[in-house]
Design a protein around this motif. Structure first.
Motif, PDB file in Angstrom:
ATOM      1  N   ALA A  26      60.395  73.429 -13.229  1.00 55.14           N
ATOM      2  CA  ALA A  26      61.702  73.698 -12.625  1.00 55.14           C
ATOM      3  C   ALA A  26      61.946  72.876 -11.369  1.00 55.14           C
ATOM      4  N   LEU A  27      60.910  72.202 -10.850  1.00 64.39           N
ATOM      5  CA  LEU A  27      61.065  71.404  -9.635  1.00 64.39           C
ATOM      6  C   LEU A  27      61.938  70.192  -9.939  1.00 64.39           C
ATOM      7  N   ARG A  28      63.003  70.037  -9.170  1.00 69.44           N
ATOM      8  CA  ARG A  28      63.942  68.938  -9.385  1.00 69.44           C
ATOM      9  C   ARG A  28      63.536  67.740  -8.518  1.00 69.44           C
ATOM     10  N   HIS A  29      63.624  66.549  -9.103  1.00 72.39           N
ATOM     11  CA  HIS A  29      63.265  65.328  -8.391  1.00 72.39           C
ATOM     12  C   HIS A  29      64.498  64.463  -8.177  1.00 72.39           C
ATOM     13  N   ARG A  30      64.440  63.617  -7.133  1.00 74.03           N
ATOM     14  CA  ARG A  30      65.548  62.675  -6.982  1.00 74.03           C
ATOM     15  C   ARG A  30      65.552  61.733  -8.184  1.00 74.03           C
ATOM     16  N   ARG A  31      66.718  61.319  -8.586  1.00 76.94           N
ATOM     17  CA  ARG A  31      66.853  60.463  -9.767  1.00 76.94           C
ATOM     18  C   ARG A  31      66.343  59.059  -9.454  1.00 76.94           C
ATOM     19  N   ILE A  32      65.504  58.548 -10.341  1.00 75.92           N
ATOM     20  CA  ILE A  32      64.994  57.198 -10.204  1.00 75.92           C
ATOM     21  C   ILE A  32      65.935  56.247 -10.941  1.00 75.92           C
ATOM     22  N   ILE A  33      66.427  55.241 -10.249  1.00 76.89           N
ATOM     23  CA  ILE A  33      67.402  54.327 -10.839  1.00 76.89           C
ATOM     24  C   ILE A  33      66.766  53.398 -11.857  1.00 76.89           C
ATOM     25  N   ASP A  34      65.570  52.903 -11.560  1.00 76.27           N
ATOM     26  CA  ASP A  34      64.893  51.961 -12.448  1.00 76.27           C
ATOM     27  C   ASP A  34      63.430  52.382 -12.554  1.00 76.27           C
ATOM     28  N   GLU A  35      63.038  52.913 -13.702  1.00 73.00           N
ATOM     29  CA  GLU A  35      61.682  53.447 -13.860  1.00 73.00           C
ATOM     30  C   GLU A  35      60.620  52.370 -13.669  1.00 73.00           C
ATOM     31  N   ASP A  36      60.913  51.168 -14.106  1.00 75.49           N
ATOM     32  CA  ASP A  36      59.944  50.082 -13.945  1.00 75.49           C
ATOM     33  C   ASP A  36      59.988  49.488 -12.542  1.00 75.49           C
ATOM     34  N   GLY A  37      61.163  49.504 -11.939  1.00 74.63           N
ATOM     35  CA  GLY A  37      61.343  48.763 -10.688  1.00 74.63           C
ATOM     36  C   GLY A  37      61.129  49.539  -9.411  1.00 74.63           C
ATOM     37  N   HIS A  38      61.098  50.885  -9.474  1.00 72.24           N
ATOM     38  CA  HIS A  38      60.928  51.625  -8.218  1.00 72.24           C
ATOM     39  C   HIS A  38      59.488  51.510  -7.742  1.00 72.24           C
ATOM     40  N   LEU A  39      59.279  51.683  -6.433  1.00 71.34           N
ATOM     41  CA  LEU A  39      57.963  51.447  -5.838  1.00 71.34           C
ATOM     42  C   LEU A  39      57.030  52.639  -5.914  1.00 71.34           C
TER      43      LEU A  39
END
Length: 425
Positions: A296-309
Motif C-alpha cells: 500500500a506504500l505509494r512511491h513517487r512516479r519514476i519518469i524513466d525506469e532505465d534513466g533515473h539514478l
C-alpha cells in the motif's frame, strides 16, 4: 509487533546511515593526486600560468564527449551555470521565466539575479514540473522555461519541449541534482536548448563547488563563454569559430572555474558511472523488499525506469502528518530520511514570496508587466500537497547488504507501527 525506537524499542540500526554526499564519500588518492599536480605546476588559473595543466579544458572535453553535445563550459558553481545559461539566452528585465514549484532557491534566484521574474508552475506525482500546467502560467511575457530533474528523476521532456516549441521559447534543464540521469536514452541536460550542472557538496559528484553549462548551439555557447569571462572569448582557435571582440564583446561576470576545481572534478567524473550504477542497484534492492512487504506504500512516479539514478527513494504518505511522523520515527531507528525543502514550494521562501531583491524598489519585480506577477500560498496546490507528504530516503553508493536489510526492516517496522496503512484510501 516490534516496539518503535521512539517508544523505547531497539533501533533497527545501531549506527546512522552513510552521509548523503555521494561524490565526497568516494574521494581518495585520485583527487588528492590531481590537486597536488596543479599546485606543483603553480598554475591554478585556467587560462594561463607557468605550466598550466589545462585540467578545466580536459574536464569540458570529457563532459561534452560523454553526454553527447559539442560544447561544455565549466563554471564556478551550479548557480553560476544557471545565470550564464539565462544570459546566453538573453533573458533580462521585463522577462518572465517559468520555474517549477519544487526546486532549490537557486533556480528561482538565478532568474531574479538576471533581472527577470520567476513564475511558478505546479508539479505532478513525479515531484517534477507538470507539463500540463504550463499553459496556465504562460503568457507572452514568458521568455523561457526551466525544468529541474528532482533528486535523480528525469522530467517529462517530450511534452515540455513540445509546449516550448509551440510558443517559440527556449528550455533550460537545471540538472544540479541528477548528473548522469537520462530521458529516453539521452542525458538530462541535452534535451533542452541549454543544460546546467552543479558539483556542490551534496551533488552526485563534487569538488565542494563548481558547475557546467552544455549546449549544441554555437551561438549560445559563445555568449555563455563571454558572460562567464568578462565578455571575452579566448578559445576561438580551440572551437574554430567566434566573432571579433570589438563587435561581440559585452560586459560579463567572472564565473570561471579554477584548475584546482577542474582537477578534482576530472577525477570525480571518472567515478560518475560506477557511482550511479551502485546507487541504482541499491535503490532496486530497497524497492524490491518494500513493495513486497508494504504494497500500500505509494512511491513517487519514476519518469524513466532505465534513466533515473535511484539516488533518493521517494515515498508519498497519505497525509502530511503521517509523513512527519514517519520521518521522525525513522530517525530514531537510525534511518535518516527527509522532506525536501521542509516540504514547502520554493515560492514560499520569503525572498520570492515577498518579492525582494538586493536592488532598490523591488527591482526586477517592479517591472510593469501587462499581467502582473503575484504569488499566493496555494497557487501550486499539488506542490503544497505532495511536497509535504513525500519522504525521501537517500540511497548511498556505500550501502552494504546488511544496511539494505536493516533499512527495509526498519521502514516496514515504522510503517506498520504507526498504522499508516489504515490511513490509505
Amino acid at each position: 509487533m516490534e516496539t518503535l525506537a521512539i517508544h523505547g524499542g531497539k533501533p533497527a540500526r545501531s549506527t546512522p546511515l552513510p552521509p548523503n554526499y555521494p561524490g565526497a564519500v568516494v574521494m581518495g588518492e585520485e583527487e588528492a593526486g590531481a590537486l597536488a599536480a596543479v599546485i606543483r605546476a603553480q598554475s591554478p588559473f585556467r587560462y594561463y600560468g607557468p605550466n598550466a595543466p589545462q585540467a578545466v579544458q580536459s574536464l569540458e572535453d570529457r563532459i561534452a564527449g560523454d553526454i553527447g553535445v559539442p560544447y561544455a563550459l565549466a563554471v564556478s558553481s551550479g548557480t553560476a551555470a544557471l545565470i550564464v545559461a539565462l544570459k546566453a539566452l538573453g533573458i533580462g528585465y521585463g522577462d518572465k521565466v517559468i520555474v517549477p514549484a519544487n526546486t532549490f532557491v537557486a533556480t528561482a534566484g538565478a532568474v531574479v539575479c538576471c533581472n527577470a521574474v520567476p513564475v511558478f508552475a505546479d508539479i505532478d506525482d513525479s515531484l517534477g514540473l507538470d507539463p500540463g500546467d504550463l499553459e496556465r502560467v504562460y503568457d507572452d511575457e514568458v521568455k523561457a522555461i526551466i525544468c529541474v530533474p528532482i533528486l535523480g528523476n528525469p522530467c517529462e521532456m517530450d511534452p515540455i519541449m513540445a509546449f516550448a516549441r509551440s510558443q517559440g521559447i527556449p528550455v533550460i534543464e537545471d540538472v544540479a541534482q541528477s548528473c548522469g540521469a537520462k530521458y529516453k536514452g539521452h542525458w538530462c541536460g541535452t534535451y533542452g536548448d541549454i543544460g546546467t550542472f552543479s558539483f556542490q557538496m551534496n551533488k552526485i559528484i563534487t569538488a565542494g563547488e563548481g558547475g557546467a553549462v552544455v549546449t549544441s548551439a554555437p551561438g549560445l555557447f559563445e555568449r555563455a563563454v563571454r558572460y562567464h569571462d568578462q565578455g571575452l572569448f579566448r578559445d576561438k582557435e580551440r572551437y574554430g569559430f567566434g566573432s571579433d571582440d570589438a563587435d561581440s564583446a559585452f560586459a560579463g561576470q567572472n564565473y570561471r572555474m579554477s584548475e584546482l576545481i577542474g582537477a578534482v572534478l576530472s577525477e570525480q567524473w571518472n567515478k560518475l558511472g560506477a557511482l550511479n550504477r551502485m546507487t541504482k542497484a541499491n535503490w532496486h534492492s530497497v524497492h524490491s523488499r518494500l513493495i513486497t512487504e508494504l504494497p500500500a506504500l505509494r512511491h513517487r512516479r519514476i519518469i524513466d525506469e532505465d534513466g533515473h539514478l535511484g539516488s533518493n527513494y521517494g515515498m508519498i504518505l497519505p497525509t502530511k502528518e503521517a509523513a512527519a511522523a514517519f520521518n521522525h520515527a525513522l530517525a530514531a531507528e537510525n534511518i535518516g530520511t527527509f522532506l525536501l525543502y521542509c516540504g514547502k514550494p520554493v515560492y514560499m521562501a520569503p525572498q520570492f514570496f515577498r518579492q525582494r531583491s538586493a536592488e532598490r524598489g523591488s527591482f526586477p519585480f517592479d517591472y510593469p508587466f501587462a499581467q502582473p506577477v503575484r504569488y499566493t500560498e496555494a497557487m501550486c496546490p499539488r506542490a503544497v500537497d505532495l511536497m509535504s507528504r513525500t519522504v525521501y530516503l537517500p540511497i548511498s553508493p556505500l550501502l552494504t547488504e546488511t544496511d539494505i536489510e536493516e533499512i527495509a526492516a526498519g521502514m516496514i517496522k515504522v510503517y506498520r507501527g504507526l498504522c499508516i496503512e489504515s490511513l490509505v484510501e
